[in-house]
Design a protein around this motif. Structure first.
Motif, PDB file in Angstrom:
ATOM      1  N   ALA A  18       3.681  -1.365  -1.940  1.00 49.73           N
ATOM      2  CA  ALA A  18       5.068  -1.413  -1.482  1.00 49.73           C
ATOM      3  C   ALA A  18       5.729  -2.733  -1.890  1.00 49.73           C
ATOM      4  O   ALA A  18       6.890  -2.753  -2.325  1.00 49.73           O
ATOM      5  N   ARG A  19       4.998  -3.819  -1.780  1.00 49.64           N
ATOM      6  CA  ARG A  19       5.542  -5.129  -2.166  1.00 49.64           C
ATOM      7  C   ARG A  19       5.749  -5.244  -3.674  1.00 49.64           C
ATOM      8  O   ARG A  19       6.623  -5.977  -4.133  1.00 49.64           O
ATOM      9  N   GLU A  20       4.930  -4.508  -4.435  1.00 48.72           N
ATOM     10  CA  GLU A  20       5.101  -4.511  -5.883  1.00 48.72           C
ATOM     11  C   GLU A  20       6.252  -3.615  -6.327  1.00 48.72           C
ATOM     12  O   GLU A  20       6.643  -3.634  -7.492  1.00 48.72           O
ATOM     13  N   GLY A  21       6.784  -2.817  -5.398  1.00 46.17           N
ATOM     14  CA  GLY A  21       7.889  -1.936  -5.726  1.00 46.17           C
ATOM     15  C   GLY A  21       7.496  -0.513  -6.062  1.00 46.17           C
ATOM     16  O   GLY A  21       8.331   0.274  -6.513  1.00 46.17           O
ATOM     17  N   MET A  62      12.325  -6.610   0.188  1.00 46.92           N
ATOM     18  CA  MET A  62      11.090  -6.269  -0.521  1.00 46.92           C
ATOM     19  C   MET A  62      10.760  -7.369  -1.512  1.00 46.92           C
ATOM     20  O   MET A  62      11.616  -7.795  -2.291  1.00 46.92           O
ATOM     21  N   THR A  63       9.531  -7.844  -1.499  1.00 50.13           N
ATOM     22  CA  THR A  63       9.060  -8.844  -2.443  1.00 50.13           C
ATOM     23  C   THR A  63       8.354  -8.138  -3.594  1.00 50.13           C
ATOM     24  O   THR A  63       7.412  -7.392  -3.382  1.00 50.13           O
ATOM     25  N   THR A  64       8.831  -8.381  -4.814  1.00 51.50           N
ATOM     26  CA  THR A  64       8.216  -7.772  -5.978  1.00 51.50           C
ATOM     27  C   THR A  64       7.167  -8.712  -6.544  1.00 51.50           C
ATOM     28  O   THR A  64       7.460  -9.873  -6.829  1.00 51.50           O
ATOM     29  N   ILE A  65       5.943  -8.214  -6.699  1.00 53.73           N
ATOM     30  CA  ILE A  65       4.861  -9.013  -7.260  1.00 53.73           C
ATOM     31  C   ILE A  65       4.701  -8.629  -8.723  1.00 53.73           C
ATOM     32  O   ILE A  65       4.567  -7.452  -9.057  1.00 53.73           O
ATOM     33  N   ALA A  66       4.729  -9.617  -9.588  1.00 54.52           N
ATOM     34  CA  ALA A  66       4.633  -9.344 -11.015  1.00 54.52           C
ATOM     35  C   ALA A  66       3.264  -8.761 -11.371  1.00 54.52           C
ATOM     36  O   ALA A  66       2.241  -9.153 -10.813  1.00 54.52           O
ATOM     37  N   HIS A 118       3.661   5.533  -4.552  1.00 55.31           N
ATOM     38  CA  HIS A 118       2.219   5.344  -4.415  1.00 55.31           C
ATOM     39  C   HIS A 118       1.868   4.830  -3.022  1.00 55.31           C
ATOM     40  O   HIS A 118       0.881   5.250  -2.418  1.00 55.31           O
ATOM     41  N   ALA A 119       2.694   3.926  -2.522  1.00 53.89           N
ATOM     42  CA  ALA A 119       2.456   3.394  -1.182  1.00 53.89           C
ATOM     43  C   ALA A 119       2.584   4.492  -0.132  1.00 53.89           C
ATOM     44  O   ALA A 119       1.771   4.587   0.799  1.00 53.89           O
ATOM     45  N   LEU A 120       3.605   5.336  -0.277  1.00 58.23           N
ATOM     46  CA  LEU A 120       3.814   6.424   0.675  1.00 58.23           C
ATOM     47  C   LEU A 120       2.642   7.402   0.645  1.00 58.23           C
ATOM     48  O   LEU A 120       2.168   7.845   1.704  1.00 58.23           O
ATOM     49  N   ALA A 121       2.166   7.743  -0.548  1.00 67.94           N
ATOM     50  CA  ALA A 121       1.038   8.667  -0.653  1.00 67.94           C
ATOM     51  C   ALA A 121      -0.181   8.127   0.077  1.00 67.94           C
ATOM     52  O   ALA A 121      -0.866   8.848   0.809  1.00 67.94           O
ATOM     53  N   ALA A 122      -0.457   6.845  -0.097  1.00 67.07           N
ATOM     54  CA  ALA A 122      -1.597   6.225   0.578  1.00 67.07           C
ATOM     55  C   ALA A 122      -1.401   6.209   2.088  1.00 67.07           C
ATOM     56  O   ALA A 122      -2.345   6.454   2.854  1.00 67.07           O
TER      57      ALA A 122
END
Length: 228
Positions: free
Chosen positions: A166-169, A1-5, A173-177
């Motif tokens: 998802a990439r931001e961690g 997973m890539t975390t975006i600041a 929220h990603a799952l809900a969408a």
């Protein structure tokens, strides 16, 4: 997973303060859009003679005496979704989905404006005693075309945004969408095909606007503090 600041937990620099305040204000319209649209539709549905919430689509409230209220509701809600899309574009700035998620959601907002300007035909007993015309009017055709474009764009925009989240961690929220967006589109297809009633689609509308509100609040919180 890539975390975006993100910029959460920071304070806006003086040069960015006004721009960030505008962005946060625009995101706020994503919170308002759903409650305004749903509440106005339900109140009208309860007050308009002959309207049955279990049989008639909310868009039918735009016809007959008092139909202007739903026209205003659709147009105003669409403009609020467009404002949210602009705020989302400004908030995301760069990175995955920064262009496409706001653009697709913005198309949905525009489709609501068009759907309000071009209402459906009377029919199905609403307004009281109305029978659907044998040939659909141009206005109704444009109305349905707007939905046919806008609803898939909204679902696609939410899925693009889910990838970013998802990439931001932000897995929840990603799952809900990823759950609500396809269900919303499936409910529209089911209603259009006659496989499901308007109640199913109405529930999906409430769910998708609740999701938009939650995502607007979430992105608002990722913005820096602008109280200074």
């Amino acid at each position: 997973m890539t975390t975006i600041a993100t910029r959460a937990g920071t304070a806006s620099a003086p040069a960015e303060l006004t721009a960030d305040r505008i962005t946060k204000s625009l995101l706020g319209y994503g919170v308002l859009a759903g409650p305004v649209y749903v509440t106005a539709s339900l109140v009208q549905g309860a007050l308009r003679d002959g309207f049955d919430l279990s049989r008639h689509a909310w868009s039918q409230l735009a016809v007959g005496d008092g139909g202007w209220v739903q026209v205003v509701n659709l147009v105003a809600t669409g403009l609020m979704v467009l404002a949210f899309a602009v705020g989302l574009r400004r908030a995301l700035a760069t990175g995955p989905g920064a262009r496409w998620a706001p653009a697709l959601i913005g198309v949905f907002g525009l489709s609501m404006v068009v759907a309000g300007i071009f209402p459906v035909d009377a029919g199905g007993g609403f307004p009281a005693g109305a029978v659907a015309p044998e040939v659909m009017s141009t206005s109704a055709l444009i109305h349905f075309a707007a939905g046919g474009v806008g609803f898939p764009c909204l679902a696609a925009g939410l899925l693009v945004l889910a990838r970013r989240l998802a990439r931001e961690g932000f897995a929840r929220h990603a799952l809900a969408a990823r759950v609500i967006a396809p269900l919303f589109l499936a409910s529209f297809a089911a209603m259009a095909s006659g496989a499901a009633g308007v109640g199913v689609f109405a529930a999906a509308v409430v769910a998708v606007f609740a999701l938009i509100a939650a995502l607007a609040v979430h992105r608002y919180r990722q913005m820096p503090n602008t109280c200074g």
